[in-house]
Design a protein around this motif. Structure first.
Motif, PDB file in Angstrom:
ATOM      1  N   PRO A  33      -3.501 -15.648   0.338  1.00 23.19           N
ATOM      2  CA  PRO A  33      -2.982 -14.549  -0.482  1.00 23.19           C
ATOM      3  C   PRO A  33      -3.817 -14.219  -1.720  1.00 23.19           C
ATOM      4  CG  PRO A  33      -1.206 -16.028   0.159  1.00 23.19           C
ATOM      5  CD  PRO A  33      -2.490 -16.685   0.574  1.00 23.19           C
ATOM      6  N   SER A  34      -4.623 -15.144  -2.186  1.00 20.80           N
ATOM      7  CA  SER A  34      -5.400 -14.903  -3.410  1.00 20.80           C
ATOM      8  C   SER A  34      -6.481 -13.840  -3.224  1.00 20.80           C
ATOM      9  CB  SER A  34      -6.039 -16.200  -3.899  1.00 20.80           C
ATOM     10  OG  SER A  34      -6.944 -16.700  -2.927  1.00 20.80           O
ATOM     11  N   ILE A  35      -6.781 -13.452  -1.985  1.00 21.45           N
ATOM     12  CA  ILE A  35      -7.840 -12.457  -1.743  1.00 21.45           C
ATOM     13  C   ILE A  35      -7.356 -11.015  -1.892  1.00 21.45           C
ATOM     14  CG2 ILE A  35      -9.121 -14.003  -0.218  1.00 21.45           C
ATOM     15  CD1 ILE A  35      -8.111 -12.259   2.138  1.00 21.45           C
ATOM     16  N   ILE A  36      -6.066 -10.824  -2.099  1.00 23.96           N
ATOM     17  CA  ILE A  36      -5.493  -9.475  -2.109  1.00 23.96           C
ATOM     18  C   ILE A  36      -6.155  -8.568  -3.148  1.00 23.96           C
ATOM     19  CG2 ILE A  36      -3.535 -10.056  -3.629  1.00 23.96           C
ATOM     20  CD1 ILE A  36      -3.342  -7.608  -0.679  1.00 23.96           C
ATOM     21  N   ASP A  37      -6.448  -9.065  -4.334  1.00 29.10           N
ATOM     22  CA  ASP A  37      -7.037  -8.208  -5.366  1.00 29.10           C
ATOM     23  C   ASP A  37      -8.419  -7.707  -4.959  1.00 29.10           C
ATOM     24  OD1 ASP A  37      -4.808  -8.358  -7.011  1.00 29.10           O
ATOM     25  OD2 ASP A  37      -5.542 -10.159  -8.034  1.00 29.10           O
ATOM     26  N   ALA A  38      -9.231  -8.576  -4.383  1.00 29.46           N
ATOM     27  CA  ALA A  38     -10.566  -8.164  -3.938  1.00 29.46           C
ATOM     28  C   ALA A  38     -10.481  -7.133  -2.824  1.00 29.46           C
ATOM     29  CB  ALA A  38     -11.371  -9.381  -3.476  1.00 29.46           C
ATOM     30  N   VAL A  39      -9.555  -7.321  -1.918  1.00 28.45           N
ATOM     31  CA  VAL A  39      -9.382  -6.407  -0.786  1.00 28.45           C
ATOM     32  C   VAL A  39      -8.916  -5.034  -1.268  1.00 28.45           C
ATOM     33  CG1 VAL A  39      -7.953  -5.993   1.258  1.00 28.45           C
ATOM     34  CG2 VAL A  39      -8.999  -8.233   0.900  1.00 28.45           C
ATOM     35  N   ARG A  40      -8.043  -5.021  -2.257  1.00 29.71           N
ATOM     36  CA  ARG A  40      -7.512  -3.759  -2.772  1.00 29.71           C
ATOM     37  C   ARG A  40      -8.571  -2.922  -3.482  1.00 29.71           C
ATOM     38  NH1 ARG A  40      -1.736  -4.828  -5.520  1.00 29.71           N
ATOM     39  NH2 ARG A  40      -1.621  -2.570  -5.389  1.00 29.71           N
ATOM     40  N   GLN A  41      -9.675  -3.527  -3.836  1.00 27.07           N
ATOM     41  CA  GLN A  41     -10.787  -2.772  -4.421  1.00 27.07           C
ATOM     42  C   GLN A  41     -11.485  -1.920  -3.365  1.00 27.07           C
ATOM     43  OE1 GLN A  41     -11.533  -2.733  -7.776  1.00 27.07           O
ATOM     44  NE2 GLN A  41      -9.628  -3.890  -7.901  1.00 27.07           N
ATOM     45  N   VAL A  42     -11.236  -2.237  -2.084  1.00 27.13           N
ATOM     46  CA  VAL A  42     -11.953  -1.591  -0.985  1.00 27.13           C
ATOM     47  C   VAL A  42     -11.059  -0.679  -0.160  1.00 27.13           C
ATOM     48  CG1 VAL A  42     -13.307  -2.034   1.118  1.00 27.13           C
ATOM     49  CG2 VAL A  42     -13.512  -3.570  -0.858  1.00 27.13           C
ATOM     50  N   VAL A  43      -9.847  -1.107   0.106  1.00 27.83           N
ATOM     51  CA  VAL A  43      -8.999  -0.423   1.079  1.00 27.83           C
ATOM     52  C   VAL A  43      -7.603  -0.182   0.502  1.00 27.83           C
ATOM     53  CG1 VAL A  43      -8.118  -2.502   2.238  1.00 27.83           C
ATOM     54  CG2 VAL A  43      -8.449  -0.434   3.565  1.00 27.83           C
ATOM     55  N   VAL A  44      -6.963   0.898   0.959  1.00 30.10           N
ATOM     56  CA  VAL A  44      -5.575   1.209   0.599  1.00 30.10           C
ATOM     57  C   VAL A  44      -4.765   1.313   1.892  1.00 30.10           C
ATOM     58  CG1 VAL A  44      -6.163   2.377  -1.574  1.00 30.10           C
ATOM     59  CG2 VAL A  44      -6.047   3.691   0.547  1.00 30.10           C
ATOM     60  N   ALA A  45      -3.463   1.274   1.767  1.00 31.25           N
ATOM     61  CA  ALA A  45      -2.591   1.297   2.952  1.00 31.25           C
ATOM     62  C   ALA A  45      -2.851   2.526   3.825  1.00 31.25           C
ATOM     63  CB  ALA A  45      -1.127   1.234   2.537  1.00 31.25           C
ATOM     64  N   GLU A  46      -3.165   3.652   3.206  1.00 23.05           N
ATOM     65  CA  GLU A  46      -3.400   4.885   3.946  1.00 23.05           C
ATOM     66  C   GLU A  46      -4.649   4.825   4.823  1.00 23.05           C
ATOM     67  OE1 GLU A  46      -2.820   4.778   0.642  1.00 23.05           O
ATOM     68  OE2 GLU A  46      -0.822   5.649   0.531  1.00 23.05           O
ATOM     69  N   ASP A  47      -5.521   3.849   4.578  1.00 24.66           N
ATOM     70  CA  ASP A  47      -6.732   3.705   5.387  1.00 24.66           C
ATOM     71  C   ASP A  47      -6.446   3.089   6.755  1.00 24.66           C
ATOM     72  OD1 ASP A  47      -8.353   4.756   3.400  1.00 24.66           O
ATOM     73  OD2 ASP A  47      -8.895   2.786   2.586  1.00 24.66           O
ATOM     74  N   PHE A  48      -5.320   2.419   6.899  1.00 26.80           N
ATOM     75  CA  PHE A  48      -4.990   1.777   8.169  1.00 26.80           C
ATOM     76  C   PHE A  48      -4.590   2.832   9.184  1.00 26.80           C
ATOM     77  CE2 PHE A  48      -4.795  -1.700   5.280  1.00 26.80           C
ATOM     78  CZ  PHE A  48      -5.031  -2.845   6.019  1.00 26.80           C
ATOM     79  N   TYR A  49      -5.105   2.712  10.386  1.00 24.43           N
ATOM     80  CA  TYR A  49      -4.777   3.658  11.449  1.00 24.43           C
ATOM     81  C   TYR A  49      -3.418   3.321  12.067  1.00 24.43           C
ATOM     82  CZ  TYR A  49      -5.015   6.192  15.840  1.00 24.43           C
ATOM     83  OH  TYR A  49      -4.734   7.011  16.897  1.00 24.43           O
ATOM     84  N   ILE A  50      -3.149   2.033  12.237  1.00 24.85           N
ATOM     85  CA  ILE A  50      -1.915   1.594  12.887  1.00 24.85           C
ATOM     86  C   ILE A  50      -0.829   1.475  11.822  1.00 24.85           C
ATOM     87  CG2 ILE A  50      -0.835  -0.270  14.232  1.00 24.85           C
ATOM     88  CD1 ILE A  50      -3.703  -0.728  15.403  1.00 24.85           C
ATOM     89  N   LEU A  51       0.233   2.256  12.003  1.00 24.52           N
ATOM     90  CA  LEU A  51       1.279   2.374  10.991  1.00 24.52           C
ATOM     91  C   LEU A  51       1.882   1.029  10.611  1.00 24.52           C
ATOM     92  CD1 LEU A  51       2.915   4.201   9.165  1.00 24.52           C
ATOM     93  CD2 LEU A  51       4.485   4.600  11.065  1.00 24.52           C
ATOM     94  N   LYS A  52       2.152   0.157  11.580  1.00 28.21           N
ATOM     95  CA  LYS A  52       2.766  -1.124  11.216  1.00 28.21           C
ATOM     96  C   LYS A  52       1.818  -1.957  10.368  1.00 28.21           C
ATOM     97  CE  LYS A  52       1.892  -3.539  15.603  1.00 28.21           C
ATOM     98  NZ  LYS A  52       2.582  -4.188  16.743  1.00 28.21           N
ATOM     99  N   HIS A  53       0.519  -1.827  10.595  1.00 26.41           N
ATOM    100  CA  HIS A  53      -0.444  -2.546   9.765  1.00 26.41           C
ATOM    101  C   HIS A  53      -0.459  -1.976   8.344  1.00 26.41           C
ATOM    102  CE1 HIS A  53      -2.821  -3.792  13.605  1.00 26.41           C
ATOM    103  NE2 HIS A  53      -1.697  -4.474  13.454  1.00 26.41           N
ATOM    104  N   ALA A  54      -0.348  -0.661   8.234  1.00 31.15           N
ATOM    105  CA  ALA A  54      -0.299  -0.035   6.909  1.00 31.15           C
ATOM    106  C   ALA A  54       0.920  -0.522   6.138  1.00 31.15           C
ATOM    107  CB  ALA A  54      -0.264   1.485   7.044  1.00 31.15           C
ATOM    108  N   ARG A  55       2.051  -0.626   6.819  1.00 33.71           N
ATOM    109  CA  ARG A  55       3.276  -1.075   6.146  1.00 33.71           C
ATOM    110  C   ARG A  55       3.194  -2.553   5.756  1.00 33.71           C
ATOM    111  NH1 ARG A  55       5.975   1.847   3.296  1.00 33.71           N
ATOM    112  NH2 ARG A  55       7.975   0.947   3.767  1.00 33.71           N
TER     113      ARG A  55
END
Length: 181
Positions: A33-55
């Motif tokens: 879970p500690s990687i979430i901040d680094a990941v959020r610098q790159v991607v947002v929920a709207e970037d996910f193609y599969i809706l359940k993954h975005a949620r």
């Protein structure tokens, strides 16, 4: 040429996406879970193609925003609170993601893959889909601006929102996008 409605459906192209990258990123977040901040610098929920993954990603972000660690239990609880647990695969799917080992050092690479696919040719198709299911059309247009990152699209979004609000209509509004000279 397509002769029947089924033939025409078969010719519709699926926008570029990587289900594997989406699953791997979520598994990495749930496992570390500690990687979430680094990941959020790159991607947002709207970037996910599969809706359940975005949620699931959105739930991870919300848990993190509330000073929690987006582990499987916290994300499961958040999805249940939102009423999204069963429609998006239930606890079994989340458990499957959480128990899939993914090296967290690759998380940024997975996020970049997801972002790059989202900014590709699938942006307009995804916006059309969002317009059909989002109650707030504003969000679909704002998501389009984020996904494309193109100045021309970003500048059209506020005008489109204003036109939609002024019209008071839920009908589709076509907005021409000028090509750069």
């Amino acid at each position: 040429t397509a002769d029947t409605p089924l033939d025409r459906v078969a010719t519709i192209r699926t926008p570029p996406h990587s289900e594997e990258a989406e699953r791997a990123l979520l598994a990495a977040i749930l496992g570390s879970p500690s990687i979430i901040d680094a990941v959020r610098q790159v991607v947002v929920a709207e970037d996910f193609y599969i809706l359940k993954h975005a949620r699931v990603f959105d739930a991870c972000c919300t848990v993190s925003d509330n000073a929690g660690a987006p582990d499987a239990v916290a994300v499961l609880t958040m999805l249940a609170e939102w009423g999204d647990l069963v429609p998006f695969g239930g606890s079994d799917y989340l458990r499957e993601l959480a128990t899939t080992y993914t090296d967290p050092t690759n998380a940024t690479s997975y996020a970049e893959t997801i972002r790059d696919h989202a900014s590709g040719s699938g942006a307009s198709t995804l916006t059309t889909a969002e317009l059909s299911y989002l109650q707030d059309r504003r969000q679909a247009y704002e998501n389009l601006g984020k996904r494309t990152g193109l100045p021309g699209v970003k500048s059209v979004v506020p005008a489109t929102l204003q036109t939609t609000i002024s019209a008071g209509s839920s009908s589709t509004i076509e907005v021409p996008i000028s090509k750069p000279m």
